[in-house]
Every structure is written in C-alpha cells, then in structure tokens.
Design a protein around this motif. Sequence first.
Motif, mmCIF file in Angstrom:
data_model
loop_
_atom_site.group_PDB
_atom_site.id
_atom_site.type_symbol
_atom_site.label_atom_id
_atom_site.label_comp_id
_atom_site.label_asym_id
_atom_site.label_seq_id
_atom_site.Cartn_x
_atom_site.Cartn_y
_atom_site.Cartn_z
ATOM 1 N N ASP A 235 5.795 -4.415 -5.819
ATOM 2 C CA ASP A 235 6.963 -5.217 -5.441
ATOM 3 C C ASP A 235 7.236 -6.184 -6.591
ATOM 4 O OD1 ASP A 235 8.934 -6.761 -4.364
ATOM 5 O OD2 ASP A 235 7.715 -7.585 -2.739
ATOM 6 N N PRO A 236 8.217 -5.881 -7.447
ATOM 7 C CA PRO A 236 8.465 -6.728 -8.616
ATOM 8 C C PRO A 236 8.886 -8.152 -8.269
ATOM 9 C CG PRO A 236 9.749 -4.687 -8.732
ATOM 10 C CD PRO A 236 9.106 -4.739 -7.398
ATOM 11 N N SER A 237 9.546 -8.360 -7.138
ATOM 12 C CA SER A 237 10.036 -9.701 -6.812
ATOM 13 C C SER A 237 8.918 -10.654 -6.427
ATOM 14 C CB SER A 237 11.061 -9.633 -5.683
ATOM 15 O OG SER A 237 10.456 -9.150 -4.499
ATOM 16 N N SER A 238 7.823 -10.148 -5.886
ATOM 17 C CA SER A 238 6.723 -11.033 -5.471
ATOM 18 C C SER A 238 5.415 -10.744 -6.199
ATOM 19 C CB SER A 238 6.502 -10.899 -3.964
ATOM 20 O OG SER A 238 6.040 -9.611 -3.652
ATOM 21 N N ALA A 239 5.425 -9.820 -7.139
ATOM 22 C CA ALA A 239 4.234 -9.440 -7.912
ATOM 23 C C ALA A 239 3.104 -8.949 -7.003
ATOM 24 C CB ALA A 239 3.757 -10.588 -8.788
ATOM 25 N N ARG A 240 3.457 -8.261 -5.916
ATOM 26 C CA ARG A 240 2.445 -7.692 -5.028
ATOM 27 C C ARG A 240 2.243 -6.219 -5.349
ATOM 28 N NH1 ARG A 240 4.548 -8.603 0.810
ATOM 29 N NH2 ARG A 240 6.412 -7.882 -0.233
ATOM 30 N N VAL A 241 1.021 -5.757 -5.121
ATOM 31 C CA VAL A 241 0.677 -4.349 -5.286
ATOM 32 C C VAL A 241 0.071 -3.877 -3.973
ATOM 33 C CG1 VAL A 241 -0.796 -2.723 -6.514
ATOM 34 C CG2 VAL A 241 0.281 -4.583 -7.753
ATOM 35 N N MET A 242 0.465 -2.671 -3.549
ATOM 36 C CA MET A 242 -0.073 -2.091 -2.324
ATOM 37 C C MET A 242 -0.674 -0.735 -2.665
ATOM 38 S SD MET A 242 1.715 -1.279 1.383
ATOM 39 C CE MET A 242 3.150 -0.505 0.700
ATOM 40 N N ALA A 243 -1.885 -0.489 -2.160
ATOM 41 C CA ALA A 243 -2.545 0.802 -2.318
ATOM 42 C C ALA A 243 -2.770 1.377 -0.928
ATOM 43 C CB ALA A 243 -3.867 0.643 -3.047
ATOM 44 N N CYS A 244 -2.326 2.609 -0.724
ATOM 45 C CA CYS A 244 -2.498 3.289 0.564
ATOM 46 C C CYS A 244 -3.323 4.547 0.348
ATOM 47 C CB CYS A 244 -1.148 3.657 1.171
ATOM 48 S SG CYS A 244 -0.145 2.235 1.601
ATOM 49 N N GLN A 245 -4.365 4.702 1.163
ATOM 50 C CA GLN A 245 -5.235 5.867 1.053
ATOM 51 C C GLN A 245 -5.145 6.678 2.330
ATOM 52 O OE1 GLN A 245 -9.442 5.127 0.728
ATOM 53 N NE2 GLN A 245 -9.723 6.986 -0.472
ATOM 54 N N ALA A 246 -4.913 7.968 2.179
ATOM 55 C CA ALA A 246 -4.856 8.894 3.313
ATOM 56 C C ALA A 246 -6.109 9.754 3.297
ATOM 57 C CB ALA A 246 -3.613 9.766 3.217
ATOM 58 N N THR A 247 -6.796 9.783 4.426
ATOM 59 C CA THR A 247 -7.996 10.608 4.559
ATOM 60 C C THR A 247 -7.863 11.460 5.822
ATOM 61 O OG1 THR A 247 -9.107 8.814 5.735
ATOM 62 C CG2 THR A 247 -9.526 8.989 3.374
ATOM 63 N N PRO A 248 -8.414 12.672 5.789
ATOM 64 C CA PRO A 248 -8.299 13.536 6.973
ATOM 65 C C PRO A 248 -9.184 13.032 8.112
ATOM 66 C CG PRO A 248 -9.603 14.604 5.270
ATOM 67 C CD PRO A 248 -9.100 13.318 4.687
ATOM 68 N N ALA A 249 -8.743 13.288 9.330
ATOM 69 C CA ALA A 249 -9.499 12.942 10.538
ATOM 70 C C ALA A 249 -9.227 14.032 11.569
ATOM 71 C CB ALA A 249 -9.066 11.578 11.058
ATOM 72 N N PRO A 250 -10.072 14.162 12.572
ATOM 73 C CA PRO A 250 -9.869 15.214 13.579
ATOM 74 C C PRO A 250 -8.520 15.111 14.303
ATOM 75 C CG PRO A 250 -12.054 14.258 13.805
ATOM 76 C CD PRO A 250 -11.324 13.440 12.783
ATOM 77 N N ALA A 251 -8.032 13.894 14.539
ATOM 78 C CA ALA A 251 -6.769 13.728 15.268
ATOM 79 C C ALA A 251 -5.566 13.679 14.329
ATOM 80 C CB ALA A 251 -6.823 12.449 16.088
ATOM 81 N N GLY A 252 -5.767 13.861 13.050
ATOM 82 C CA GLY A 252 -4.688 13.791 12.069
ATOM 83 C C GLY A 252 -5.051 12.820 10.971
ATOM 84 N N PRO A 253 -4.283 12.809 9.889
ATOM 85 C CA PRO A 253 -4.641 11.951 8.764
ATOM 86 C C PRO A 253 -4.597 10.467 9.131
ATOM 87 C CG PRO A 253 -2.510 13.004 8.391
ATOM 88 C CD PRO A 253 -3.068 13.556 9.653
ATOM 89 N N VAL A 254 -5.519 9.722 8.548
ATOM 90 C CA VAL A 254 -5.587 8.274 8.732
ATOM 91 C C VAL A 254 -5.115 7.635 7.437
ATOM 92 C CG1 VAL A 254 -7.114 6.309 9.124
ATOM 93 C CG2 VAL A 254 -7.497 8.454 10.345
ATOM 94 N N ILE A 255 -4.176 6.689 7.550
ATOM 95 C CA ILE A 255 -3.654 6.003 6.371
ATOM 96 C C ILE A 255 -4.027 4.534 6.464
ATOM 97 C CG2 ILE A 255 -1.587 5.368 5.079
ATOM 98 C CD1 ILE A 255 -0.301 7.936 6.172
ATOM 99 N N GLN A 256 -4.694 4.038 5.429
ATOM 100 C CA GLN A 256 -5.077 2.633 5.354
ATOM 101 C C GLN A 256 -4.465 2.038 4.098
ATOM 102 O OE1 GLN A 256 -9.342 2.740 5.418
ATOM 103 N NE2 GLN A 256 -9.435 2.872 7.647
ATOM 104 N N CYS A 257 -3.819 0.882 4.254
ATOM 105 C CA CYS A 257 -3.165 0.227 3.120
ATOM 106 C C CYS A 257 -3.718 -1.170 2.914
ATOM 107 C CB CYS A 257 -1.653 0.135 3.346
ATOM 108 S SG CYS A 257 -0.846 1.741 3.470
#
Length: 87
Positions: A56-78
């Motif tokens: 986010d250039p306006s606030s100098a924030r960076v976000m990292a999101c990781q997707a990992t497989p799970a039995p009920a579907g992919p889990v996304i953590q940011c």
Amino acid sequence: MKQPVRIAAGLAALAAVAVLFAAPLARSQVQVQIQPAFLPIGTAAAGASSTAWFHDPSSARVMACQATPAPAGPVIQCSVTRMPERP
C-alpha cells in the motif's frame, strides 16, 4: 367513445413521462470511486503452499498472505506490517 380513449391515452403518456423522470431519481446520487489500497508485488510457491505480497504505497504497509492446503479447503493467513521509514 373517442373521449375515453383520448383520456386513457393522455394518462398513459403522463405515466410514461413520470416513469422517465422518476427513474434517475431512484438511483443513488452518491458516486464513490473505490480503488484497492494494496497493490500486488509478487508471489512465490514452495511445496503445497504459496505466498503473495501486496504493498500500500499511501501508508507504506506491506501484506503477505500464505495459502496452505487443508482437508476442508485452502486456508489463507495474512499479516500486515508497516515498512520502516527511510532515514
């Protein structure tokens, strides 16, 4: 019999004009342009998981999101953090 036909035609014309004038008023007058704050800057994959980075250039924030497989579907953590300011 021509008089009732003329009255009905006149009422139909007035109803059509009323609909044409009322239609624009029924819509919302507030127009907001929303732009995404985070811009994609990169992706990576290793094994069964993948990561995407956003900035986010306006606030100098960076976000990292990781997707990992799970039995009920992919889990996304940011995670979001603020970049250190330059000296």
